[in-house]
Design an enzyme around this catalytic site. Structure first.
Site, PDB file in Angstrom:
ATOM      1  CB  CYS A   1      -0.921   0.036   1.218  1.00  0.00           C
ATOM      2  SG  CYS A   1      -1.872   1.589   1.268  1.00  0.00           S
TER       3      CYS A   1
ATOM      4  CE  LYS B   1     -27.087  16.525  24.134  1.00  0.00           C
ATOM      5  NZ  LYS B   1     -26.976  15.997  25.479  1.00  0.00           N
TER       6      LYS B   1
ATOM      7  CB  CYS C   1       0.203   1.786   4.658  1.00  0.00           C
ATOM      8  SG  CYS C   1      -1.523   1.655   5.064  1.00  0.00           S
TER       9      CYS C   1
HETATM   10 ZN    ZN Z   1      -2.988   1.753   3.257  1.00  0.00          ZN
END
Ligand code: ZN
Length: 504
Positions: free
Chosen positions: A125, A295, A128
């Protein structure tokens, strides 16, 4: 004694967010507390700048990786004063001194025989900057974090013999039960080690934005190796003309979030063993702050934006809220409505009111001078008594229990408020015969407030400084109840935590 504490270094591609602030404030609380104990403290944070994600982002923008890193690193540097963090050094992994030191250490790892050349094939990746194992892959060979489809890559590169440190790592965990805290994270890291370690890729070809391997300059170091070493390299150049390594290494504490546990708790100690460098003493792994209920709140909308909170309330209420609301080490929810509740009921009512009442009564009944007396036994002992609170907090912070320590302090803040109601100084003031008793009550209140405020200083430094000045306290050293006599001149101050203005 010395104390060296670090934050993770932050990847320059990200926008600074609450998660970065959270890790950094945690380290700051410990650094400030240790300084109060007279320790020689070195507190470091900084930015992680090399690797493919930065190179790719720079390419998209048409700038050089260094230009992008300069710009984005500055945003993290600017975050530090905003959250009132007292770091002693800000490292950048593009610092030439860091690069030279990384090369020196890695050459040693090489010469010690812990690297070899090989072929790596796996799912990579780019966002990453990490290869994923089969078990880590998401559905359809995707990155579980970025949810993008990954490509299988095959590369000639250098490997670090992580597998050969299996026994050494198991022994390290056995010999030092507190190496990783909290314990459930330690168990997680140990289970990963016991599951069998595989060698890891140490370098990347075809990438120029990184630290070249000294023995094979055609390859740059995989960014994680260069990044982890920041904790060590900085000491050699953080102070001009001085090498702090012998003074501060091994590091006392790394503060980090759970998503980078594996790198810190497994690869990092192994790398240090390979280089013949002492391992850090301890690391604390914290969870994530998750956005809770949506909220609508009075003043902050429905998403807690840390920068908006700081703009409106200053850094202290945010620092307090994060460590009060979520037990440090666990994941937990935060929300604007929860922030407002803590602000009003705890900071403004419990603490702010205690401070203004105490100062006002000393001014009115004793002309602004703290009377001399002995601490009231009713306040010192019993449930949530103030006696020994400073020692108790020190002990908790030695175990990096940031939320428990804050809770212990806060129980004393509440005890002081109950004490005011029990002792009723306004009634005592009406009776000449109670003058001595009133002296004792006012002294005990001023003294209790001083002791808890010294303990709160690492959490809410700006407020605590203001209040300690108002109490006529010049020292910032931790103290126990009764360690200061009377005679200090106090000053009235504006409310420490003013009422929340609502948007009309
Ligand atoms: Zn990744």
């Amino acid at each position: 004694m010395t104390y060296y504490v670090t934050t993770p270094i932050y990847y320059v591609n990200a926008e600074p967010h609450l998660g970065h602030a959270y890790s950094t404030i945690a380290a700051d609380i410990l650094a400030r507390h240790m300084r109060q104990r007279g320790e020689d403290v070195f507190f470091q944070t900084g930015t992680d700048e090399h690797g493919e994600p930065t190179a790719l982002a720079a390419e998209r923008e048409g700038v050089s990786p260094k230009e992008l890193a300069d710009r984005n690193s500055a945003r993290f540097r600017e975050l530090m004063p905003k959250i009132n963090v007292s770091n002693d050094f800000f490292i950048r992994t593009s610092d030439p001194e860091h690069i030279a030191k990384v090369q020196e250490v890695m050459q040693r790892v090489h010469d010690n025989g812990h690297v070899y050349e090989g072929v790596y094939e796996g799912w990579y990746c780019p966002r990453c900057a990490d290869f994923k194992t089969e078990s880590e892959l998401g559905p359809g060979n995707t990155c579980p974090i970025h949810e993008i489809e990954l490509e299988r890559q095959r590369e000639e590169n250098w490997f670090f013999r992580l597998s050969s440190f299996q026994d050494d790592l198991e022994r390290l965990y056995e010999e030092r039960p507190g190496f990783v805290v909290p314990e459930f994270r330690r168990n997680e890291a140990l289970a990963f080690i016991k599951g069998g370690l595989e060698d890891v890729s140490l370098s990347r070809p075809n990438l120029s934005w990184g630290v070249p391997l000294p023995w094979d300059p055609g390859q740059v170091m995989y960014v994680w190796f260069d990044a982890l070493l920041n904790y060590y390299t900085s000491l050699s150049y953080a102070r001009e003309g001085e090498d702090l390594t012998d003074r501060f290494w091994p590091c006392d504490l790394h503060v980090l979030a759970k998503d980078i546990l594996k790198f810190h708790a497994v690869i990092w100690p192994a790398l240090l063993m390979a280089a013949g460098i002492e391992r850090p003493r301890r690391m604390v792994i914290h969870g994530f702050l998750l956005m809770g209920e949506k909220k609508m709140s009075k003043s902050l909308g429905n998403v807690l934006d840390p920068f908006e909170v700081i703009d409106r309330f200053g850094a202290d209420p945010l620092r307090f809220y994060c460590f009060r609301e979520v037990s440090f080490g666990q994941d937990g929810s935060i929300a604007p409505s929860g922030f407002e509740t803590r602000y009003e009921s705890e900071l403004a009512n419990d603490y702010g009111n205690l401070a203004s009442r105490t100062l006002a009564m000393i001014e009115r009944y004793r002309d602004g001078v703290v009377p001399d007396a002995a601490p009231d036994a009713a306040l010192a002992g019993g449930e949530d008594g103030l006696e020994g609170i400073s020692a108790q907090v020190q002990e908790l912070l030695d175990r990096v229990e940031l939320t428990q320590a804050l809770d212990a302090i806060w129980r004393r803040v509440r005890r002081l408020n109950r004490y005011v109601e029990e002792a009723r100084p306004w009634d005592l003031a009406k009776d000449e015969g109670e003058a001595e008793r009133l002296d004792q009550v006012l002294y005990s209140l001023a003294e209790g407030l001083r002791v808890v405020t010294l303990l709160l200083l690492p959490y809410i430094p700006e407020t605590a400084e203001k209040l300690l000045d108002a109490l006529g306290e010049e020292s910032r050293e931790l103290a126990e109840l009764g360690s200061r006599g009377g005679g200090a001149r106090i000053e009235r101050i504006a409310p420490l935590f003013p009422k929340i203005e609502t948007d009309a």
